[in-house]
Design a protein around this motif. Structure first.
Motif, PDB file in Angstrom:
ATOM      1  N   HIS A  17     100.867  57.324  62.477  1.00  0.00           N
ATOM      2  CA  HIS A  17     101.767  57.672  63.568  1.00  0.00           C
ATOM      3  C   HIS A  17     101.547  56.804  64.791  1.00  0.00           C
ATOM      4  O   HIS A  17     101.955  57.155  65.886  1.00  0.00           O
ATOM      5  CB  HIS A  17     101.601  59.147  63.946  1.00  0.00           C
ATOM      6  CG  HIS A  17     101.962  60.079  62.833  1.00  0.00           C
ATOM      7  ND1 HIS A  17     103.259  60.345  62.483  1.00  0.00           N
ATOM      8  CD2 HIS A  17     101.191  60.773  61.970  1.00  0.00           C
ATOM      9  CE1 HIS A  17     103.276  61.190  61.468  1.00  0.00           C
ATOM     10  NE2 HIS A  17     102.032  61.457  61.129  1.00  0.00           N
ATOM     11  N   GLY A  18     100.872  55.693  64.632  1.00  0.00           N
ATOM     12  CA  GLY A  18     100.670  54.796  65.755  1.00  0.00           C
ATOM     13  C   GLY A  18      99.592  55.244  66.719  1.00  0.00           C
ATOM     14  O   GLY A  18      99.551  54.794  67.844  1.00  0.00           O
ATOM     15  N   HIS A  19      98.713  56.138  66.292  1.00  0.00           N
ATOM     16  CA  HIS A  19      97.638  56.584  67.175  1.00  0.00           C
ATOM     17  C   HIS A  19      96.629  55.454  67.351  1.00  0.00           C
ATOM     18  O   HIS A  19      96.268  54.771  66.413  1.00  0.00           O
ATOM     19  CB  HIS A  19      96.944  57.826  66.614  1.00  0.00           C
ATOM     20  CG  HIS A  19      97.841  59.006  66.522  1.00  0.00           C
ATOM     21  ND1 HIS A  19      98.298  59.670  67.640  1.00  0.00           N
ATOM     22  CD2 HIS A  19      98.392  59.630  65.471  1.00  0.00           C
ATOM     23  CE1 HIS A  19      99.078  60.656  67.258  1.00  0.00           C
ATOM     24  NE2 HIS A  19      99.155  60.650  65.949  1.00  0.00           N
ATOM     25  N   ARG A  20      96.193  55.283  68.562  1.00  0.00           N
ATOM     26  CA  ARG A  20      95.211  54.251  68.860  1.00  0.00           C
ATOM     27  C   ARG A  20      93.910  54.910  69.286  1.00  0.00           C
ATOM     28  O   ARG A  20      93.898  56.042  69.773  1.00  0.00           O
ATOM     29  CB  ARG A  20      95.720  53.361  69.989  1.00  0.00           C
ATOM     30  CG  ARG A  20      96.936  52.569  69.594  1.00  0.00           C
ATOM     31  CD  ARG A  20      97.284  51.589  70.700  1.00  0.00           C
ATOM     32  NE  ARG A  20      98.319  50.699  70.259  1.00  0.00           N
ATOM     33  CZ  ARG A  20      99.602  50.830  70.579  1.00  0.00           C
ATOM     34  NH1 ARG A  20      99.989  51.816  71.344  1.00  0.00           N
ATOM     35  NH2 ARG A  20     100.486  49.963  70.142  1.00  0.00           N
ATOM     36  N   LEU A  21      92.836  54.148  69.129  1.00  0.00           N
ATOM     37  CA  LEU A  21      91.554  54.639  69.626  1.00  0.00           C
ATOM     38  C   LEU A  21      91.634  54.777  71.135  1.00  0.00           C
ATOM     39  O   LEU A  21      92.123  53.894  71.813  1.00  0.00           O
ATOM     40  CB  LEU A  21      90.438  53.663  69.278  1.00  0.00           C
ATOM     41  CG  LEU A  21      90.039  53.593  67.826  1.00  0.00           C
ATOM     42  CD1 LEU A  21      88.971  52.509  67.651  1.00  0.00           C
ATOM     43  CD2 LEU A  21      89.501  54.914  67.346  1.00  0.00           C
ATOM     44  N   LYS A  22      91.140  55.864  71.645  1.00  0.00           N
ATOM     45  CA  LYS A  22      91.147  56.074  73.086  1.00  0.00           C
ATOM     46  C   LYS A  22      89.752  55.985  73.675  1.00  0.00           C
ATOM     47  O   LYS A  22      89.603  55.933  74.876  1.00  0.00           O
ATOM     48  CB  LYS A  22      91.769  57.425  73.419  1.00  0.00           C
ATOM     49  CG  LYS A  22      93.239  57.483  73.082  1.00  0.00           C
ATOM     50  CD  LYS A  22      93.874  58.685  73.716  1.00  0.00           C
ATOM     51  CE  LYS A  22      95.358  58.636  73.508  1.00  0.00           C
ATOM     52  NZ  LYS A  22      96.076  58.608  74.750  1.00  0.00           N
ATOM     53  N   ASN A  23      88.742  55.985  72.825  1.00  0.00           N
ATOM     54  CA  ASN A  23      87.370  55.904  73.299  1.00  0.00           C
ATOM     55  C   ASN A  23      86.624  54.871  72.469  1.00  0.00           C
ATOM     56  O   ASN A  23      86.749  54.855  71.252  1.00  0.00           O
ATOM     57  CB  ASN A  23      86.652  57.244  73.144  1.00  0.00           C
ATOM     58  CG  ASN A  23      87.357  58.360  73.830  1.00  0.00           C
ATOM     59  OD1 ASN A  23      88.564  58.442  73.800  1.00  0.00           O
ATOM     60  ND2 ASN A  23      86.620  59.241  74.432  1.00  0.00           N
ATOM     61  N   LEU A  24      85.862  54.051  73.133  1.00  0.00           N
ATOM     62  CA  LEU A  24      85.008  53.067  72.478  1.00  0.00           C
ATOM     63  C   LEU A  24      83.618  53.222  73.059  1.00  0.00           C
ATOM     64  O   LEU A  24      83.443  53.766  74.151  1.00  0.00           O
ATOM     65  CB  LEU A  24      85.522  51.646  72.741  1.00  0.00           C
ATOM     66  CG  LEU A  24      86.974  51.354  72.376  1.00  0.00           C
ATOM     67  CD1 LEU A  24      87.386  50.003  72.943  1.00  0.00           C
ATOM     68  CD2 LEU A  24      87.150  51.372  70.875  1.00  0.00           C
ATOM     69  N   LEU A  25      82.632  52.715  72.351  1.00  0.00           N
ATOM     70  CA  LEU A  25      81.265  52.776  72.833  1.00  0.00           C
ATOM     71  C   LEU A  25      80.705  51.368  72.868  1.00  0.00           C
ATOM     72  O   LEU A  25      80.656  50.687  71.851  1.00  0.00           O
ATOM     73  CB  LEU A  25      80.418  53.672  71.921  1.00  0.00           C
ATOM     74  CG  LEU A  25      79.000  53.955  72.362  1.00  0.00           C
ATOM     75  CD1 LEU A  25      78.986  54.690  73.705  1.00  0.00           C
ATOM     76  CD2 LEU A  25      78.277  54.776  71.311  1.00  0.00           C
ATOM     77  N   ARG A  26      80.309  50.927  74.059  1.00  0.00           N
ATOM     78  CA  ARG A  26      79.735  49.594  74.219  1.00  0.00           C
ATOM     79  C   ARG A  26      78.308  49.590  73.667  1.00  0.00           C
ATOM     80  O   ARG A  26      77.665  50.636  73.583  1.00  0.00           O
ATOM     81  CB  ARG A  26      79.695  49.206  75.693  1.00  0.00           C
ATOM     82  CG  ARG A  26      81.035  48.876  76.281  1.00  0.00           C
ATOM     83  CD  ARG A  26      80.822  48.349  77.697  1.00  0.00           C
ATOM     84  NE  ARG A  26      82.071  48.102  78.362  1.00  0.00           N
ATOM     85  CZ  ARG A  26      82.635  46.890  78.439  1.00  0.00           C
ATOM     86  NH1 ARG A  26      82.052  45.856  77.910  1.00  0.00           N
ATOM     87  NH2 ARG A  26      83.776  46.736  79.075  1.00  0.00           N
ATOM     88  N   PRO A  27      77.807  48.417  73.317  1.00  0.00           N
ATOM     89  CA  PRO A  27      76.433  48.329  72.813  1.00  0.00           C
ATOM     90  C   PRO A  27      75.390  48.887  73.787  1.00  0.00           C
ATOM     91  O   PRO A  27      74.352  49.381  73.363  1.00  0.00           O
ATOM     92  CB  PRO A  27      76.224  46.830  72.606  1.00  0.00           C
ATOM     93  CG  PRO A  27      77.594  46.279  72.407  1.00  0.00           C
ATOM     94  CD  PRO A  27      78.496  47.134  73.245  1.00  0.00           C
ATOM     95  N   ASP A  28      75.672  48.834  75.091  1.00  0.00           N
ATOM     96  CA  ASP A  28      74.724  49.356  76.084  1.00  0.00           C
ATOM     97  C   ASP A  28      74.840  50.872  76.275  1.00  0.00           C
ATOM     98  O   ASP A  28      74.133  51.466  77.082  1.00  0.00           O
ATOM     99  CB  ASP A  28      74.886  48.643  77.427  1.00  0.00           C
ATOM    100  CG  ASP A  28      76.228  48.899  78.091  1.00  0.00           C
ATOM    101  OD1 ASP A  28      77.057  49.668  77.551  1.00  0.00           O
ATOM    102  OD2 ASP A  28      76.471  48.312  79.161  1.00  0.00           O
ATOM    103  N   GLY A  29      75.744  51.518  75.519  1.00  0.00           N
ATOM    104  CA  GLY A  29      75.890  52.970  75.579  1.00  0.00           C
ATOM    105  C   GLY A  29      76.983  53.469  76.504  1.00  0.00           C
ATOM    106  O   GLY A  29      77.276  54.665  76.524  1.00  0.00           O
ATOM    107  N   ARG A  30      77.582  52.574  77.288  1.00  0.00           N
ATOM    108  CA  ARG A  30      78.679  53.001  78.177  1.00  0.00           C
ATOM    109  C   ARG A  30      79.923  53.313  77.361  1.00  0.00           C
ATOM    110  O   ARG A  30      80.255  52.604  76.421  1.00  0.00           O
ATOM    111  CB  ARG A  30      79.019  51.908  79.183  1.00  0.00           C
ATOM    112  CG  ARG A  30      78.042  51.813  80.320  1.00  0.00           C
ATOM    113  CD  ARG A  30      78.425  50.706  81.285  1.00  0.00           C
ATOM    114  NE  ARG A  30      79.646  50.964  82.023  1.00  0.00           N
ATOM    115  CZ  ARG A  30      79.720  51.622  83.172  1.00  0.00           C
ATOM    116  NH1 ARG A  30      78.628  52.115  83.708  1.00  0.00           N
ATOM    117  NH2 ARG A  30      80.866  51.788  83.783  1.00  0.00           N
TER     118      ARG A  30
END
Length: 94
Positions: A19-32
């Motif tokens: 349905h075209g849903h995109r990721l809204k949250n990502l996690l950077r390698p530093d934990g942010r």
């Protein structure tokens, strides 16, 4: 066996609907955490909400498709590729 009725949703070859849903949250390698807003209005809303939930400000909010968003994706992707390569070298015998 009765024929399968067609619906208006698009189905991939494995039968799952997309349905075209995109990721809204990502996690950077530093934990942010990186939060992705679909619109400027959502960016404003997220900023207010997250400022209350995470007063230490340990998050980033980017507008989808912005240069900052794309750079975060590249950084995260590069990190995971590096980790994958390290695992391959460490466990080459498997």
């Amino acid at each position: 066996m009765a024929p399968i009725a067609e619906d208006s949703g698009s189905k991939s070859k494995h039968g799952m609907q997309h349905h075209g849903h995109r990721l809204k949250n990502l996690l950077r390698p530093d934990g942010r955490h990186v939060h992705v807003a679909a619109s400027p209005e959502e960016h404003t809303t997220l900023l207010k909400t997250l400022a209350e939930l995470e007063p230490d400000g340990s998050f980033d909010i980017y507008l989808h498709g912005s240069p900052e968003h794309l750079e975060a994706i590249r950084e995260i992707h590069s990190h995971h590729e590096q980790k994958r390569d390290e695992l391959r070298q460490t466990h080459a015998d498997l």
